[in-house]
Write an enzyme that holds these catalytic residues in place. Sequence first.
Site, PDB file in Angstrom:
ATOM      1  N   ARG A  58      42.163  15.115  31.341  1.00 38.05           N
ATOM      2  CA  ARG A  58      41.256  15.801  30.418  1.00 38.05           C
ATOM      3  C   ARG A  58      39.796  15.656  30.859  1.00 38.05           C
ATOM      4  O   ARG A  58      39.367  14.590  31.289  1.00 38.05           O
ATOM      5  CB  ARG A  58      41.445  15.193  29.026  1.00 38.05           C
ATOM      6  CG  ARG A  58      40.501  15.767  27.992  1.00 38.05           C
ATOM      7  CD  ARG A  58      41.036  15.615  26.617  1.00 38.05           C
ATOM      8  NE  ARG A  58      40.935  14.245  26.125  1.00 38.05           N
ATOM      9  CZ  ARG A  58      41.275  13.909  24.882  1.00 38.05           C
ATOM     10  NH1 ARG A  58      41.745  14.814  24.046  1.00 38.05           N
ATOM     11  NH2 ARG A  58      41.164  12.656  24.495  1.00 38.05           N
ATOM     12  N   LYS A 109      45.114  18.326  19.635  1.00 33.71           N
ATOM     13  CA  LYS A 109      44.504  18.639  18.347  1.00 33.71           C
ATOM     14  C   LYS A 109      43.183  19.398  18.512  1.00 33.71           C
ATOM     15  O   LYS A 109      42.957  20.393  17.841  1.00 33.71           O
ATOM     16  CB  LYS A 109      44.269  17.343  17.547  1.00 33.71           C
ATOM     17  CG  LYS A 109      45.568  16.604  17.222  1.00 33.71           C
ATOM     18  CD  LYS A 109      45.318  15.412  16.304  1.00 33.71           C
ATOM     19  CE  LYS A 109      44.559  14.278  16.962  1.00 33.71           C
ATOM     20  NZ  LYS A 109      45.338  13.539  17.985  1.00 33.71           N
TER      21      LYS A 109
END
Length: 216
Positions: free
Chosen positions: A128, A14
């Site tokens: 990440r 997102k």
Amino acid sequence: MQTIILLGAPGAGKGTLAEGVRQATGFIHVSTGDMLRAAIKEERSTGLEARAFMEAGELVPDDLILRIVRERLAQGQPSDCYMFDGFPRTIEQARGLDATLAELQAQVNQVFLLEVPTEVIVSRLSGRRICKSCGAVYHVTNIPSKVEGVCDQCGGTLYQRPDDSEETVLNRLEVYQRQTASLIEFYESKGVLVRVNAGTTPQAATAELLSKLASA
Ligand code: ADP
Ligand code: ZN
């Protein structure tokens, strides 16, 4: 005012997609996760309230989330276009958003459901890395920075979010299934749900989203 929502599991991409869409369209990116992390960093009371929930991978209470979103919308102009990322996450939040937008003579225009296989999600989250200074998002193998541990855009230090540890990731996915996945039906029944394949590259997913946004 126009409003779109990016819906999808943690790790669906997102934040990365939001950045591409913002650059292409000028939509204002509103990430409740980023707002909460900023509140924690600046030691504001909302941050203190939210912190323990976030570190456990649990949802922060709906009333706190709706409060920060309403405050954010109140700062804007009637002509603004918003893109929500990580919000709403419960039916209660979705209803609160509808009520707030109705007061502003607006509504949710499109909800983009980012579809990604679970294996891909787990690998994305554990790899990440995020810039401490500007919030840019990297991945150790998929989107590496030019110099390891250093942000390409601002030279800031990259770090792993505490809730990206493997154990917390699994809990966040479970919370998504239990509390957020019901929003798919909620928005489908309103006729605003748009599916996007977000399991390939950020570029492909962004292009698909933009083409579906333009055709609305
Ligand atoms: P991700 O989508 O990768 O989980 P976010 O930055 O959106 O990352 O969210 C991180 C954490 O912040 C969530 O696990 C939750 O604790 C809290 N949070 C963010 N947005 C919301 C929301 N709309 N409702 C409740 N909790 C939220
Ligand atoms: Zn940076």
